[in-house]
Each structure stands twice: as structure tokens, then as C-alpha cells.
Design a protein around this motif. Structure first.
Motif, PDB file in Angstrom:
ATOM      1  N   UNK A  88      -4.005 -14.385   0.796  1.00  0.00           N
ATOM      2  CA  UNK A  88      -4.132 -13.034   1.347  1.00  0.00           C
ATOM      3  C   UNK A  88      -2.911 -12.166   1.043  1.00  0.00           C
ATOM      4  N   UNK A  89      -1.711 -12.749   1.071  1.00  0.00           N
ATOM      5  CA  UNK A  89      -0.523 -11.933   0.815  1.00  0.00           C
ATOM      6  C   UNK A  89      -0.517 -11.408  -0.611  1.00  0.00           C
ATOM      7  N   UNK A  90      -0.925 -12.227  -1.559  1.00  0.00           N
ATOM      8  CA  UNK A  90      -1.004 -11.816  -2.963  1.00  0.00           C
ATOM      9  C   UNK A  90      -2.036 -10.699  -3.145  1.00  0.00           C
ATOM     10  N   UNK A  91      -3.203 -10.891  -2.557  1.00  0.00           N
ATOM     11  CA  UNK A  91      -4.251  -9.878  -2.648  1.00  0.00           C
ATOM     12  C   UNK A  91      -3.818  -8.575  -1.990  1.00  0.00           C
ATOM     13  N   UNK A  92      -3.222  -8.676  -0.806  1.00  0.00           N
ATOM     14  CA  UNK A  92      -2.874  -7.480  -0.037  1.00  0.00           C
ATOM     15  C   UNK A  92      -1.725  -6.705  -0.673  1.00  0.00           C
ATOM     16  N   UNK A  93      -0.679  -7.394  -1.126  1.00  0.00           N
ATOM     17  CA  UNK A  93       0.443  -6.703  -1.764  1.00  0.00           C
ATOM     18  C   UNK A  93       0.020  -6.040  -3.068  1.00  0.00           C
ATOM     19  N   UNK A  94      -0.813  -6.726  -3.848  1.00  0.00           N
ATOM     20  CA  UNK A  94      -1.307  -6.132  -5.094  1.00  0.00           C
ATOM     21  C   UNK A  94      -2.087  -4.858  -4.799  1.00  0.00           C
ATOM     22  N   UNK A  95      -2.810  -4.866  -3.694  1.00  0.00           N
ATOM     23  CA  UNK A  95      -3.644  -3.713  -3.326  1.00  0.00           C
ATOM     24  C   UNK A  95      -2.805  -2.553  -2.792  1.00  0.00           C
ATOM     25  N   UNK A  96      -1.929  -2.849  -1.844  1.00  0.00           N
ATOM     26  CA  UNK A  96      -1.187  -1.762  -1.183  1.00  0.00           C
ATOM     27  C   UNK A  96      -0.088  -1.175  -2.071  1.00  0.00           C
ATOM     28  N   UNK A  97       0.482  -1.996  -2.964  1.00  0.00           N
ATOM     29  CA  UNK A  97       1.566  -1.518  -3.812  1.00  0.00           C
ATOM     30  C   UNK A  97       1.090  -0.966  -5.156  1.00  0.00           C
ATOM     31  N   UNK A  98      -0.182  -1.163  -5.487  1.00  0.00           N
ATOM     32  CA  UNK A  98      -0.687  -0.785  -6.803  1.00  0.00           C
ATOM     33  C   UNK A  98      -0.397   0.660  -7.206  1.00  0.00           C
ATOM     34  N   UNK A  99      -0.467   1.654  -6.293  1.00  0.00           N
ATOM     35  CA  UNK A  99      -0.162   3.029  -6.728  1.00  0.00           C
ATOM     36  C   UNK A  99       1.217   3.187  -7.359  1.00  0.00           C
ATOM     37  N   UNK A 100       2.184   2.376  -6.953  1.00  0.00           N
ATOM     38  CA  UNK A 100       3.534   2.506  -7.501  1.00  0.00           C
ATOM     39  C   UNK A 100       3.629   1.990  -8.940  1.00  0.00           C
ATOM     40  N   UNK A 101       3.155   0.776  -9.244  1.00  0.00           N
ATOM     41  CA  UNK A 101       3.128   0.372 -10.664  1.00  0.00           C
ATOM     42  C   UNK A 101       2.278   1.300 -11.531  1.00  0.00           C
ATOM     43  N   UNK A 102       1.223   1.847 -10.979  1.00  0.00           N
ATOM     44  CA  UNK A 102       0.400   2.794 -11.753  1.00  0.00           C
ATOM     45  C   UNK A 102       1.223   4.032 -12.134  1.00  0.00           C
ATOM     46  N   UNK A 103       2.044   4.504 -11.213  1.00  0.00           N
ATOM     47  CA  UNK A 103       2.887   5.670 -11.484  1.00  0.00           C
ATOM     48  C   UNK A 103       3.953   5.369 -12.530  1.00  0.00           C
ATOM     49  N   UNK A 104       4.347   4.098 -12.630  1.00  0.00           N
ATOM     50  CA  UNK A 104       5.433   3.710 -13.533  1.00  0.00           C
ATOM     51  C   UNK A 104       4.938   2.889 -14.724  1.00  0.00           C
ATOM     52  N   UNK A 105       3.672   3.030 -15.063  1.00  0.00           N
ATOM     53  CA  UNK A 105       3.100   2.285 -16.182  1.00  0.00           C
ATOM     54  C   UNK A 105       3.768   2.700 -17.493  1.00  0.00           C
ATOM     55  N   UNK A 106       3.863   1.759 -18.454  1.00  0.00           N
ATOM     56  CA  UNK A 106       3.357   0.388 -18.383  1.00  0.00           C
ATOM     57  C   UNK A 106       4.171  -0.449 -17.403  1.00  0.00           C
ATOM     58  N   UNK A 107       3.466  -1.242 -16.612  1.00  0.00           N
ATOM     59  CA  UNK A 107       4.105  -2.012 -15.558  1.00  0.00           C
ATOM     60  C   UNK A 107       3.438  -3.382 -15.462  1.00  0.00           C
ATOM     61  N   UNK A 108       3.893  -4.188 -14.485  1.00  0.00           N
ATOM     62  CA  UNK A 108       3.511  -5.596 -14.503  1.00  0.00           C
ATOM     63  C   UNK A 108       3.268  -6.142 -13.090  1.00  0.00           C
ATOM     64  N   UNK A 109       2.300  -7.051 -13.013  1.00  0.00           N
ATOM     65  CA  UNK A 109       2.106  -7.867 -11.810  1.00  0.00           C
ATOM     66  C   UNK A 109       2.135  -9.321 -12.260  1.00  0.00           C
ATOM     67  N   UNK A 110       2.997 -10.109 -11.642  1.00  0.00           N
ATOM     68  CA  UNK A 110       3.112 -11.534 -11.948  1.00  0.00           C
ATOM     69  C   UNK A 110       2.748 -12.329 -10.700  1.00  0.00           C
ATOM     70  N   UNK A 111       1.680 -13.100 -10.776  1.00  0.00           N
ATOM     71  CA  UNK A 111       1.245 -13.947  -9.668  1.00  0.00           C
ATOM     72  C   UNK A 111       1.553 -15.401  -9.989  1.00  0.00           C
ATOM     73  N   UNK A 112       2.199 -16.074  -9.070  1.00  0.00           N
ATOM     74  CA  UNK A 112       2.543 -17.484  -9.270  1.00  0.00           C
ATOM     75  C   UNK A 112       1.454 -18.347  -8.646  1.00  0.00           C
ATOM     76  N   UNK A 113       0.765 -19.095  -9.490  1.00  0.00           N
ATOM     77  CA  UNK A 113      -0.268 -20.024  -9.032  1.00  0.00           C
ATOM     78  C   UNK A 113       0.272 -21.446  -9.192  1.00  0.00           C
ATOM     79  N   UNK A 114      -0.479 -22.314  -9.854  1.00  0.00           N
ATOM     80  CA  UNK A 114      -0.062 -23.695 -10.041  1.00  0.00           C
ATOM     81  C   UNK A 114      -1.078 -24.384 -10.931  1.00  0.00           C
TER      82      UNK A 114
END
Length: 246
Positions: free
Chosen positions: A179-205
Motif C-alpha cells: 500500500x505504501x508503494x501504491x499510495x506514494x506513487x499516486x500522491x507524489x506523481x504530479x511532482x515527477x510529471x512536472x519535472x519529467x523526464x523523471x523516475x520511479x524506482x520500486x524495490x521488489x525481490x
């Protein structure tokens, strides 16, 4: 008997196909990512050379206002999160570190600022809490943080898993790992969009690539991150926000 054999063979073929497709998904979401193994000294932290970052993430460009871009690392005070923070600081990114404990955040901030001469903001938040993602996004907006990269690293595992942990601990694992990964990606997305090209890195396993009975729920949460990242990569491609999954 013949019917049972056919069903078993069909199940095995389906399982192999699932693993193959999942492997391709994970590989595609992780492509253009460099990993160089280099053990850290005995500090309880990871060296910046042990983490992998997309090759396209080079030295950040100063914006028109003369500001250096920021990377936000959720779970960035120690372990893999700190290793990613250090790798980004070495490339010249300012940082926002988010973790539960203020003492480890303060220590991480001091080390990074002294070693790399970047600015480090710290936020003490439990990312499993429902309100944390909204509060972090609101803080970044109010501070006018030029966010170029979001790293979702926070998570929990351990030797005990499903059937060996109380329900509230299992629910906490799901909230923190997924949930934290999903929620942060959702709520913070407008900021990377404003600063594109930008990046989201998710750590899985690697545990997210197949069912693991001994780590049932953990592998299920990491599988969710793999599939979420793979789909999000295509959803954000036209917005020039690149999504990678470790």
C-alpha cells in the motif's frame, strides 16, 4: 486416471508459462538498470556501489530557477534505502529521506551531507499508516520540492511469515510492502510529471517471481510490486516518467 494426468500436466504447463511471463515482466521493468556488487564496510549500511539504478539517471540538471533536483527515498535511513540514497547523492541529487525513526534519519542526513555536499531533508513517518502518503505529498508541495525521482524501498520481511505471525503483523506487512508503494506513487506523481523526464524506482525481490510457501505473504506482496511496476511503466511512458523495479 488419464483425466488426472492431463489436469496435472496442464497445471504444470500453466505454472511454467506464468513464471516465464512474470520473468519477462520483471526483466522489462528492470531493464536499463546497472548493478555492481561491492560490499560495504561494517557499518550496517550498503555501499552506493551495491545498488542498481537506471542507466539514464546521470548527473541531475539544475532547473531554470537554479535548483538542484531531489530524490525521495521511502525507507532511506538504512539498508538498501540508504545505499540508493548514497548512490544518488554521489550523482548530485538532493534528497528527502523518509523512515520511522528520527535518530537513524538524523544520522543518515549527517553522513550524506558531510560526504557529498548535498541537501538532505528528513521526514519521520510510518509508511504503513493510511495518512502518511498524503502528508508526505502535501509537505513536498508546500516546500516546492523539485522532485525528479521517487524510490519506494520501505518494506518488511523476516524468518516468520503467514501462519506464524499474528494477523495485525501480517496486515502491517501488506500495508507497508504494497500500500505504501501504491499510495506514494499516486500522491507524489504530479511532482515527477512536472519535472519529467523523471523516475520511479520500486524495490521488489526475487521472491516476487514465484510462490514461496515458507515466505507466503512476503512473496505475495513482492509479486504485487512487480506487476504493479510493470503496468505503471506503460501507464506513465507517454508522460516521460520511467518506472523500474528491482
Amino acid at each position: 486416471m488419464h483425466y488426472t494426468c492431463v489436469v496435472k500436466r496442464a497445471f504444470i504447463l500453466f505454472f511454467l508459462l506464468f513464471i516465464t511471463i512474470t520473468g519477462f515482466a520483471y526483466t522489462d521493468a528492470c531493464k536499463n538498470t546497472t548493478q555492481i556488487a561491492a560490499p560495504a564496510k561494517d557499518t550496517g549500511l550498503l555501499s552506493p556501489d551495491v545498488v542498481g539504478l537506471p542507466d539514464s539517471i546521470g548527473v541531475p540538471q539544475i532547473d531554470q530557477g537554479g535548483r538542484r533536483p531531489y530524490a525521495l527515498i521511502a525507507g532511506g535511513s538504512k539498508g538498501i534505502g540508504y545505499g540508493i540514497a548514497e548512490a544518488l547523492a554521489r550523482r548530485g541529487y538532493n534528497l528527502v529521506l523518509v523512515a520511522r525513526h528520527m535518530d537513524t534519519l538524523v544520522a543518515a542526513k549527517a553522513r550524506l551531507e558531510a560526504a557529498y555536499h548535498v541537501h538532505v531533508e528528513i521526514l519521520a513517518k510510518d509508511l504503513a499508516f493510511e495518512t502518511s502518503a498524503t502528508e508526505i505529498a502535501q509537505w513536498c508541495t508546500e516546500k516546492d520540492i523539485p522532485l525528479k525521482m521517487l524510490c519506494n524501498v520501505a518494506g518488511m520481511g523476516g524468518s516468520k511469515d503467514y501462519l506464524k505471525l499474528p494477523l495485525d503483523t501480517l496486515q502491517y506487512m501488506v500495508r507497508l510492502n504494497v500500500e505504501s508503494c501504491m499510495a506514494l506513487s499516486y500522491t507524489l506523481l504530479p511532482l515527477p510529471e512536472q519535472n519529467a523526464p523523471s523516475y520511479i524506482l520500486n524495490v521488489a525481490s526475487m521472491a516476487g517471481l514465484a510462490p514461496i510457501p515458507a515466505k507466503n505473504l512476503y512473496s505475495a506482496t513482492k509479486s504485487a510490486i512487480v506487476f504493479f511496476s510493470y503496468s505503471l511503466r506503460y501507464q506513465l511512458k507517454k508522460k516521460h516518467v520511467s518506472v523500474s523495479c528491482h
